[in-house]
Enzyme design. Structure first.
Site, mmCIF file in Angstrom:
data_model
loop_
_atom_site.group_PDB
_atom_site.id
_atom_site.type_symbol
_atom_site.label_atom_id
_atom_site.label_comp_id
_atom_site.label_asym_id
_atom_site.label_seq_id
_atom_site.Cartn_x
_atom_site.Cartn_y
_atom_site.Cartn_z
ATOM 1 N N TYR A 89 0.711 -1.191 0.092
ATOM 2 C CA TYR A 89 -0.031 -0.028 0.297
ATOM 3 C C TYR A 89 1.082 1.412 0.273
ATOM 4 O O TYR A 89 1.218 2.476 -0.706
ATOM 5 C CB TYR A 89 -1.059 -0.225 0.784
ATOM 6 C CG TYR A 89 -2.275 -0.790 1.447
ATOM 7 C CD1 TYR A 89 -2.203 -1.568 0.065
ATOM 8 C CD2 TYR A 89 -3.186 -1.144 1.946
ATOM 9 C CE1 TYR A 89 -3.269 -2.509 0.143
ATOM 10 C CE2 TYR A 89 -4.379 -1.897 2.056
ATOM 11 C CZ TYR A 89 -4.404 -2.425 1.346
ATOM 12 O OH TYR A 89 -5.490 -3.009 0.801
ATOM 13 N N SER A 90 1.813 1.645 0.996
ATOM 14 C CA SER A 90 2.153 2.639 1.020
ATOM 15 C C SER A 90 3.472 3.159 -0.177
ATOM 16 O O SER A 90 3.577 1.784 -0.110
ATOM 17 C CB SER A 90 3.061 2.735 2.615
ATOM 18 O OG SER A 90 1.950 3.063 3.298
ATOM 19 N N GLU A 125 -8.688 -5.974 9.122
ATOM 20 C CA GLU A 125 -7.571 -5.597 9.393
ATOM 21 C C GLU A 125 -8.289 -5.730 11.039
ATOM 22 O O GLU A 125 -7.269 -5.210 12.199
ATOM 23 C CB GLU A 125 -6.723 -5.163 9.071
ATOM 24 C CG GLU A 125 -5.441 -4.846 9.966
ATOM 25 C CD GLU A 125 -4.912 -3.496 8.773
ATOM 26 O OE1 GLU A 125 -2.647 -3.487 8.826
ATOM 27 O OE2 GLU A 125 -4.806 -3.229 7.958
#
Length: 389
Positions: A124-125, A240
């Protein structure tokens, strides 16, 4: 031993106690964070058929109710079981795949998660964008055989161990923000994937920077439809912050208890002891609030709902309270705090405190920064205007 569905929790507890005693013969509890320990524990869980508890039977699952899965995770945490190395796949990717995946995707990818042969990471990041997923720059260009991916991901947990990555990738040329993103399943063994470990303050290297350079991704390896990545990623985030979060809250409760024990053992002047005791009580009170909130989230999950705004609030409260707990534990070590996180032998316990303190500094960054969580709460719960900066 055989773990029967009709007496699942009773049999599971008996198995856990035996298995953890065996594990601790090689890896003491102070090494629970070590990759080798977590890999061994992941393997033991897979061999005991304790991964796919709520999956449909057609994919090798037990079809147990979600409430039983929640109780099992709490049991593992109470017994101080390590986090299995593939927990990202167990708790985030697998339920997302079961919900959005095609039959061929499920048939190809679920067996490796269930038997522990394939580890996953989350892409993601990115550099310069951090937790702002709407600013994803990694791009995939459509071609006859599928997609060609170029870009970088950063802070990718266990990418150096993973065979697969689920990643947010921009597949629509010229798109901006949340639009035009796809939830792509990328083979980490493909040509053009380069993983560079990042050394952390603790001396470990669990995080990585990942370079995708002209990586070929075949057709059929986007979850859902192209362009639906944001919606699917937000659903994955709900998983999550749901069941996946239970062990962390139980761990925090135990850490607060250990803080009180350390305070009782500390040789402090009466006024210093009173200050520390006041701080510890405040942490304990907030820990109770976190427990009430996680119980609410788990009730929602057990009923088939997603945590929604409660997940963001829980992550925010938990991460900041855990940092304060370990700050105080470090202060109570006094001069023993200088031994460093890699010390061993007679200083193993002090080193464990150092390590957890340093690791806790990342808790307000990973899985969405505190700033992101506050924005979510402000916008969705309080109705504040969105941050346009």
């Amino acid at each position: 031993m055989t773990i029967r569905n009709e007496h699942f929790l009773q049999d599971a507890e008996a198995w856990l106690r035996i298995a953890l005693a065996e594990l601790r013969g090689t890896y003491p509890e102070t090494e629970s964070h070590a990759p080798a320990c977590r890999q061994a524990w992941n393997r033991m869980l897979c061999e005991a058929d304790l991964i796919a508890l709520t999956w449909p039977r057609e994919y090798g699952g037990r079809e147990l109710p979600t409430s039983t899965l929640i109780a099992f995770h709490e049991l593992c945490a109470r017994l101080h079981a390590p986090q299995p190395i593939n927990s990202i796949a167990h708790a985030i990717l697998a339920p997302t795949l079961l919900r959005f995946g095609t039959a061929p995707q499920k048939a190809l990818l679920l067996p490796g998660i269930r038997d522990g042969s394939e580890i996953w990471c989350q892409g993601y990041s990115e550099p310069q964008t951090g937790s702002d997923l709407s600013s994803v720059r990694t791009r995939a260009k459509s071609e006859d055989s599928g997609w060609r991916v170029n870009g970088r991901k950063i802070w990718t947990t266990q990418a150096h161990l993973a065979q697969w990555c689920f990643a947010l990738v921009r597949t629509e040329p010229g798109s901006q923000g949340h639009r035009g993103l796809s939830f792509m399943l990328i083979d980490m063994r493909a040509p053009g994937v380069l993983v560079e470990p990042i050394r952390q303050m603790t001396g470990e290297a669990d995080y990585n920077e990942v370079l995708f350079e002209n990586v070929s991704v075949p057709e059929g390896f986007i979850l859902g439809e192209a362009g639906e990545g944001w919606r699917i990623a937000m659903t994955a985030a709900e998983y999550e912050r749901g069941i996946y979060f239970m062990p962390r809250v139980v761990q925090l409760e135990d850490e607060i208890q250990q803080l009180n024990l350390a305070l009782n053992r500390a040789a402090l002047a009466s006024d210093a002891h009173a200050v520390h005791a006041h701080r510890a009580r405040a942490l304990e009170d907030l820990g109770q609030v976190i427990r009430w909130r996680v119980d609410r989230v788990l009730r929602q999950v057990a009923e088939g709902n997603t945590p929604g705004i409660d997940g963001a609030m829980l992550k925010l409260l938990w991460s900041e309270n855990r940092q304060r707990v370990w700050e105080q534990r470090l202060e109570l070590l006094d001069e023993a705090a200088i031994v460093g996180p890699q010390a061993s032998g007679p200083y193993a316990n002090e080193a464990a405190v150092q390590r957890e303190f340093l690791w806790s500094r990342a808790e307000t960054l990973v899985a969405g920064t505190s700033e992101i969580q506050r924005n979510i709460v402000g916008e969705r719960l309080l109705g504040l205007p969105k941050d346009r900066t």
